[in-house]
Enzyme design. Structure first.
Site, PDB file in Angstrom:
ATOM      1  N   CYS A   1       0.920  -1.322   0.068  1.00  0.00           N
ATOM      2  CA  CYS A   1      -0.069  -0.130   0.045  1.00  0.00           C
ATOM      3  C   CYS A   1       1.026   1.220   0.002  1.00  0.00           C
ATOM      4  O   CYS A   1       0.520   2.379  -0.086  1.00  0.00           O
ATOM      5  CB  CYS A   1      -0.786   0.055   1.329  1.00  0.00           C
TER       6      CYS A   1
ATOM      7  N   HIS B   1      -2.734   7.078   3.737  1.00  0.00           N
ATOM      8  CA  HIS B   1      -3.226   5.783   3.208  1.00  0.00           C
ATOM      9  C   HIS B   1      -4.164   5.791   3.792  1.00  0.00           C
ATOM     10  O   HIS B   1      -4.379   5.363   5.041  1.00  0.00           O
ATOM     11  CB  HIS B   1      -2.068   4.840   3.062  1.00  0.00           C
TER      12      HIS B   1
ATOM     13  N   ASN C   1     -10.010   0.188   1.584  1.00  0.00           N
ATOM     14  CA  ASN C   1      -8.523   0.117   1.565  1.00  0.00           C
ATOM     15  C   ASN C   1      -8.287  -0.201   0.220  1.00  0.00           C
ATOM     16  O   ASN C   1      -8.494  -1.415  -0.120  1.00  0.00           O
ATOM     17  CB  ASN C   1      -7.790  -0.809   2.479  1.00  0.00           C
TER      18      ASN C   1
HETATM   19  O1  UT7 Z   1      -2.328  -1.230   4.716  1.00  0.00           O
HETATM   20  C1  UT7 Z   1      -2.568  -1.957   5.934  1.00  0.00           C
HETATM   21  C2  UT7 Z   1      -3.701  -3.038   5.853  1.00  0.00           C
HETATM   22  N1  UT7 Z   1      -4.469  -3.458   6.836  1.00  0.00           N
HETATM   23  C3  UT7 Z   1      -5.161  -2.932   7.955  1.00  0.00           C
HETATM   24  O2  UT7 Z   1      -5.682  -1.900   7.655  1.00  0.00           O
HETATM   25  C4  UT7 Z   1      -5.656  -3.771   8.990  1.00  0.00           C
HETATM   26  C5  UT7 Z   1      -5.066  -3.293  10.236  1.00  0.00           C
HETATM   27  N2  UT7 Z   1      -5.714  -3.874  11.400  1.00  0.00           N
HETATM   28  C6  UT7 Z   1      -6.974  -3.623  11.992  1.00  0.00           C
HETATM   29  O3  UT7 Z   1      -7.482  -2.492  11.160  1.00  0.00           O
HETATM   30  C7  UT7 Z   1      -7.567  -4.197  12.933  1.00  0.00           C
HETATM   31  O4  UT7 Z   1      -6.808  -5.110  13.400  1.00  0.00           O
HETATM   32  C8  UT7 Z   1      -8.805  -5.019  12.187  1.00  0.00           C
HETATM   33  C9  UT7 Z   1      -9.815  -4.295  11.673  1.00  0.00           C
HETATM   34  C10 UT7 Z   1      -8.492  -6.057  11.148  1.00  0.00           C
HETATM   35  C11 UT7 Z   1      -9.397  -5.880  13.431  1.00  0.00           C
HETATM   36  O5  UT7 Z   1      -9.643  -5.129  14.658  1.00  0.00           O
HETATM   37  P1  UT7 Z   1      -9.141  -5.637  15.907  1.00  0.00           P
HETATM   38  O6  UT7 Z   1      -9.901  -4.679  17.006  1.00  0.00           O
HETATM   39  O7  UT7 Z   1      -7.743  -5.632  15.893  1.00  0.00           O
HETATM   40  O8  UT7 Z   1     -10.077  -6.965  16.121  1.00  0.00           O
HETATM   41  P2  UT7 Z   1      -9.442  -8.467  16.229  1.00  0.00           P
HETATM   42  O9  UT7 Z   1      -8.863  -9.067  15.215  1.00  0.00           O
HETATM   43  O10 UT7 Z   1      -8.631  -8.214  17.643  1.00  0.00           O
HETATM   44  O11 UT7 Z   1     -10.864  -9.280  16.654  1.00  0.00           O
HETATM   45  C12 UT7 Z   1     -11.693  -8.747  17.667  1.00  0.00           C
HETATM   46  C13 UT7 Z   1     -12.687  -9.665  17.763  1.00  0.00           C
HETATM   47  C14 UT7 Z   1     -12.492 -11.318  17.429  1.00  0.00           C
HETATM   48  O12 UT7 Z   1     -13.150 -11.789  18.230  1.00  0.00           O
HETATM   49  P3  UT7 Z   1     -12.855 -12.644  19.631  1.00  0.00           P
HETATM   50  O13 UT7 Z   1     -11.579 -13.475  19.402  1.00  0.00           O
HETATM   51  O14 UT7 Z   1     -12.715 -11.189  20.642  1.00  0.00           O
HETATM   52  O15 UT7 Z   1     -14.225 -13.530  20.034  1.00  0.00           O
HETATM   53  C15 UT7 Z   1     -12.733 -11.517  15.926  1.00  0.00           C
HETATM   54  O16 UT7 Z   1     -12.988 -12.822  15.709  1.00  0.00           O
HETATM   55  O17 UT7 Z   1     -13.689  -9.438  16.440  1.00  0.00           O
HETATM   56  C16 UT7 Z   1     -13.911 -10.629  15.716  1.00  0.00           C
HETATM   57  N3  UT7 Z   1     -14.011 -10.314  14.224  1.00  0.00           N
HETATM   58  C17 UT7 Z   1     -15.206  -9.865  13.828  1.00  0.00           C
HETATM   59  N4  UT7 Z   1     -16.634  -9.863  14.324  1.00  0.00           N
HETATM   60  C18 UT7 Z   1     -17.428  -9.427  13.577  1.00  0.00           C
HETATM   61  C19 UT7 Z   1     -13.029 -10.059  13.361  1.00  0.00           C
HETATM   62  N5  UT7 Z   1     -13.559  -9.603  12.295  1.00  0.00           N
HETATM   63  C20 UT7 Z   1     -14.917  -9.681  12.457  1.00  0.00           C
HETATM   64  C21 UT7 Z   1     -16.003  -9.110  11.757  1.00  0.00           C
HETATM   65  N6  UT7 Z   1     -17.271  -9.044  12.262  1.00  0.00           N
HETATM   66  N7  UT7 Z   1     -15.832  -8.714  10.466  1.00  0.00           N
END
Ligand code: UT7
Length: 325
Positions: free
Chosen positions: A121, A248, A278
């Protein structure tokens, strides 16, 4: 690990003289995703700020998107003879040959040097540094830089943690030779990479994206903030001098943290992630083109661009926005 491309000895600079963008017409809303994935509109909006993304069908390639964005950028540019073309992409339509020669020929530019560049990116900023080098070295009088990606093809369609994040699109910028200090002149481009963290975002082919979200998030905020400060300092700007921060568009929480860390007020941040998600290497030029068209970005605004992506890679640069035709 970090390099800055300083202006040439004759104070020659690459000057922005046109921008353009392209988006597929098909839109996938959060409601569309909740119909097939275990997720909610509230989760996606609150964690990412994304409400919808544009998705290319099988009939719209990365090359097509690049040509569309470039055509718009050239149509809105001061007249220049483009002598080189760079396409930044992580999602070329094929491994070989590169996308750029085909794009150049479809634009009527057969014969000029044209090549692809992959830096996740951050690709558009790497391509800007390349264009700046070509111009300041006297290799090309004007360069067309395109960021084009179809990132929506990378996640496993069943993976609720990555599918909501990505959209498809392209953005383009025309740069000409000019002088340091004139409106539109690119400042030094700060770039960096860390391959020891390559596994945080990886994909071997479509449908295989693996991303360690929390670690990516932490690195994105840290790297974009540090690169931004370095790029601003390189031209003697304080954060208060900035009129527009153009990060970005990874997601709204990341860009919000970067702005907060830098101390840039909310009304000086440009964003479109809610509507496009994104879009990878397309993200920055797409946002610049949209903000120029709708008036959020005006001539003589002091602008800071910053990006972060797979690699890991990161970068930042500055410019005073030009008065585009
Ligand atoms: O150019 C760089 C590109 N990358 C990015 O932009 C990604 C950077 N990362 C992020 O923006 C965040 O880490 C995410 C948006 C991907 C995820 O957010 P988070 O606050 O870090 O969530 P997490 O991965 O810690 O997951 C929290 C919970 C989990 O459930 P449990 O284990 O707490 O029960 C996930 O399974 O949210 C759950 N989860 C969802 N729930 C509903 C993950 N994806 C989803 C979803 N809908 N789509």
């Amino acid at each position: 690990m970090t390099a800055a491309t300083a202006p040439g000895p004759q104070a020659r600079a690459a000057v922005v003289c046109g921008v353009g963008a392209a988006l597929p017409s098909a839109v996938v809303s959060n409601a569309d995703l909740t119909a097939r994935l275990d997720t909610t509109d509230e989760w996606i909006r609150s964690r990412t700020g994304i409400a919808q993304r544009h998705i290319a069908g099988v009939d719209l390639s990365t090359e097509d998107l690049a040509v569309q964005a470039a055509t718009q950028a050239l149509a809105g540019s001061t007249p220049v003879a483009v002598e080189a073309l760079v396409v930044a992409t992580t999602t070329p339509d094929r491994c070989c040959p590169a996308t750029a020669p085909a794009v150049a020929s479809r634009l009527g530019l057969t014969g000029i040097p044209a090549y692809d560049l992959a830096a996740g990116c951050t690709g558009f900023l790497y391509a800007l540094a390349t264009a700046s080098g070509l111009i300041t070295a006297g290799t090309a009088q004007a360069v067309l830089v395109i960021g084009a990606d179809r990132l929506a093809c990378l996640p496993d369609p069943e993976d609720r943690t990555t599918v909501p994040l990505f959209g498809d699109g392209a953005g383009a910028m025309v740069l000409r030779g000019g002088s340091v200090g004139e409106d539109g002149a690119l400042g030094p481009v700060v770039l960096g990479s860390d391959g020891t963290l390559a596994d945080l975002i990886r994909a071997s082919h479509p449908g295989t994206l693996h991303m360690e979200g929390a670690e990516v998030f932490r690195n994105a905020v840290e790297r974009m903030s540090a690169a931004s400060l370095k790029a601003a300092r390189a031209v003697g700007w304080d954060v208060e001098d900035l009129d527009r921060l153009v990060p970005h568009q990874a997601n709204a929480r990341i860009t919000g943290f970067v702005a907060r860390q830098l101390g840039v007020p909310y009304d000086r941040q440009l964003t479109n992630v809610e509507h496009v998600g994104n879009t990878g290497a397309a993200s920055i030029p797409l946002l610049l083109a949209q903000a120029t068209a709708d008036g959020r970005l005006k001539a003589r605004h002091r602008v800071l661009l910053t990006a972060f992506g797979a690699g890991l890679t990161w970068g930042a640069t500055t410019l005073t926005w030009p008065d585009l035709p």
